[in-house]
Design a protein around this motif. Structure first.
Motif, short mmCIF file in Angstrom:
data_model
loop_
_atom_site.label_atom_id
_atom_site.label_comp_id
_atom_site.label_asym_id
_atom_site.label_seq_id
_atom_site.Cartn_x
_atom_site.Cartn_y
_atom_site.Cartn_z
N UNK A 112 0.97 -1.24 0.02
CA UNK A 112 -0.13 0.05 0.04
C UNK A 112 0.85 1.40 -0.05
N UNK A 113 1.86 1.26 0.62
CA UNK A 113 3.00 2.37 1.09
C UNK A 113 3.46 2.70 -0.40
N UNK A 114 4.04 1.75 -0.84
CA UNK A 114 4.91 1.78 -2.08
C UNK A 114 4.21 2.39 -3.36
N UNK A 115 2.85 1.79 -3.39
CA UNK A 115 2.08 2.42 -4.39
C UNK A 115 1.51 3.53 -4.30
N UNK A 121 4.58 10.61 -6.12
CA UNK A 121 5.70 11.26 -6.76
C UNK A 121 5.56 11.28 -8.28
N UNK A 122 4.97 10.32 -8.71
CA UNK A 122 4.70 10.42 -10.35
C UNK A 122 3.77 11.72 -10.84
N UNK A 123 2.70 11.55 -10.04
CA UNK A 123 1.82 12.86 -10.31
C UNK A 123 2.40 14.26 -10.04
N UNK A 124 3.06 14.47 -9.00
CA UNK A 124 3.49 15.77 -8.58
C UNK A 124 4.75 16.20 -9.57
N UNK A 125 5.52 15.27 -9.91
CA UNK A 125 6.79 15.62 -10.81
C UNK A 125 6.37 15.66 -11.93
N UNK A 126 5.34 14.83 -12.60
CA UNK A 126 4.95 14.55 -13.92
C UNK A 126 4.43 16.06 -14.50
N UNK A 127 3.32 16.39 -13.44
CA UNK A 127 2.44 17.53 -13.65
C UNK A 127 3.62 18.80 -13.89
N UNK A 238 11.61 13.86 -3.02
CA UNK A 238 11.20 15.03 -2.18
C UNK A 238 9.73 14.87 -2.13
N UNK A 239 8.99 14.87 -3.31
CA UNK A 239 7.53 14.58 -3.25
C UNK A 239 7.19 13.15 -2.74
N UNK A 240 7.94 12.15 -2.89
CA UNK A 240 7.65 10.89 -2.30
C UNK A 240 7.97 10.77 -1.01
N UNK A 241 8.78 11.50 -0.17
CA UNK A 241 8.89 11.86 1.11
C UNK A 241 7.71 12.31 1.52
N UNK A 242 7.37 13.40 0.84
CA UNK A 242 6.19 14.43 1.60
C UNK A 242 4.94 13.51 1.38
N UNK A 292 9.52 4.06 8.19
CA UNK A 292 9.37 5.08 7.59
C UNK A 292 10.80 5.80 7.25
N UNK A 293 11.65 6.05 7.96
CA UNK A 293 12.94 6.68 7.93
C UNK A 293 13.75 5.70 6.92
N UNK A 294 13.70 4.43 7.01
CA UNK A 294 14.45 3.66 6.02
C UNK A 294 13.92 3.85 4.70
N UNK A 295 12.74 3.64 4.21
CA UNK A 295 12.18 4.11 3.19
C UNK A 295 12.64 5.15 2.40
N UNK A 296 12.27 6.34 3.40
CA UNK A 296 12.96 8.02 2.74
C UNK A 296 14.47 7.96 2.77
N UNK A 297 15.20 7.20 3.39
CA UNK A 297 16.74 7.33 3.17
C UNK A 297 17.15 6.36 2.18
N UNK A 298 16.55 5.38 1.75
CA UNK A 298 16.66 4.47 0.60
C UNK A 298 16.33 5.47 -0.91
N UNK A 299 15.27 6.15 -0.84
CA UNK A 299 14.96 7.03 -1.92
C UNK A 299 15.84 8.11 -2.04
N UNK A 300 16.27 8.73 -0.90
CA UNK A 300 17.25 9.87 -1.23
C UNK A 300 18.70 9.24 -1.62
N UNK A 301 19.20 8.06 -1.06
CA UNK A 301 20.35 7.75 -1.62
C UNK A 301 20.31 7.40 -3.37
N UNK A 302 19.15 6.73 -3.46
CA UNK A 302 19.22 6.44 -4.99
C UNK A 302 18.92 7.62 -5.79
#
Length: 337
Positions: A112-115, A121-127, A238-242, A292-302
């Motif tokens: 649920x969280x990943x979807x 993220x796709x909506x915010x950055x795509x638009x 940043x949008x995904x983290x938000x 929560x912190x782990x998923x955010x940290x992984x996204x930032x590193x990538x």
């Protein structure tokens, strides 16, 4: 009987078809080298990318475990209440006050969280990319209209708007929820991208492309967007983290419906039952925070590692190295013949 001319025409036709086929193969090979092989080599060379992908692969594995039902159902009580982490390997992250497996709760929430994060993220950055590039490159009336629309959405307070929409629609679909959480997040990012495009469009190579009669979509795709991608990737994260923080906060506050598929629900239950005040239940509060912190940290590193993929100096250096290797191989082969 077939004449010699007919045989010659047939040979020419086959030769032409073979050359067309080879050219298609070469184009496909060039596409794979430029858009798949080179970015993968550059990204993998960065330690941050490797660590980030390793972290994200853990969440992907948890999502697969939940989708295929390879772990126990968190709704069933199967242990003593408030077991500590690693107190028993059957429940490695401990249990809640009701004896529910905390690891099962985290795994149950992961798809649920990943979807939701991907959709937001796709909506915010795509638009934002669409609005910012078109507005910054076209200018004039188009720029004025798009800028006015962006200013309107920026003037609307984000949190109250999201709360009103969440109470009105009570979204339980993760994709719909991700869009609602970032409903006006794109406006500020679109203005930032517009300012980037305004400076890029005055570059000499953009002017040269326009002089040669290159179409606007081709200029945007080939010349403008590659220069924006590092900035876009960072803002996607940043949008995904938000999206993660907003959803967890709204679930924690009870604004969103308690579907049991969000780490914010676990946080809310842990807080209400003394997870912040007693050491016996502190792990109940800590486990979703670490998730929560782990998923955010992984996204930032990538995102930081992928910044090198869109760096033209790194891409040029890799291309030069590959060409020198091919030339050296050709020279060695010719010397052996």
């Amino acid at each position: 009987m077939a004449t010699e001319a007919d045989s010659t025409d047939e040979i020419d036709w086959r030769s032409e078809a073979s050359s067309v086929e080879m050219s298609r193969r070469e184009r496909l090979r060039e596409f794979g080298r430029r858009w798949i092989y080179e970015p993968a080599v550059i990204a993998w060379a960065d330690m941050r990318t490797r660590i980030g992908l390793l972290i994200l692969s853990v969440y992907g594995l948890m999502a697969m475990v939940e989708v295929f039902g390879l772990w126990r159902n968190p709704s069933t009580n199967q242990a003593d209440p408030l077991l500590k982490p690693f107190e028993t390997m059957q429940f490695p992250l401990g249990t809640t006050q009701s004896g529910v497996d905390l690891l099962a709760l985290i795994i149950d929430s992961t798809p649920f969280i990943l979807l939701m994060v991907l959709a937001g993220g796709v909506w915010a950055t795509g638009i934002a990319v669409l609005v910012g590039t078109v507005s910054g490159y076209k200018g004039g009336t188009v720029d004025n209209i798009i800028t006015s629309i962006s200013d309107f959405f920026m003037a609307i307070p984000g949190l109250p708007l999201v709360i009103v929409l969440a109470i009105t629609f009570k979204p339980e679909n993760p994709i719909f929820l991700g869009v609602i959480l970032t409903i006006n997040y794109w406006a500020g990012l679109g203005r930032s991208i517009r300012s980037q495009v305004l400076s890029i469009r005055e570059s000499s190579y953009i002017e040269a492309a326009r002089t040669m009669g290159t179409s606007t979509p081709r200029i945007l795709l080939k010349d403008v967007l590659p220069n924006l991608m590092p900035y876009v990737m960072v803002n996607f994260v940043l949008a995904a983290r938000y999206t993660i923080f907003a959803s967890v906060g709204l679930y924690f506050l009870g604004v969103l419906p308690y579907t049991g598929q969000n780490w914010g629900v676990t946080l809310n239950y842990a807080y209400e039952r003394g997870g912040l005040l007693t050491m016996e239940a502190f792990h109940w509060l800590l486990v979703p925070i670490v998730a929560i912190v782990g998923l955010t940290f992984g996204l930032i590193l990538v995102s930081q590692g992928l910044d090198r993929v869109f760096n033209p100096q790194v891409r040029t250096r890799l291309t030069g190295e590959s060409e020198s290797i091919e030339e050296e191989s050709d020279t060695t082969t010719s010397g052996l013949m």
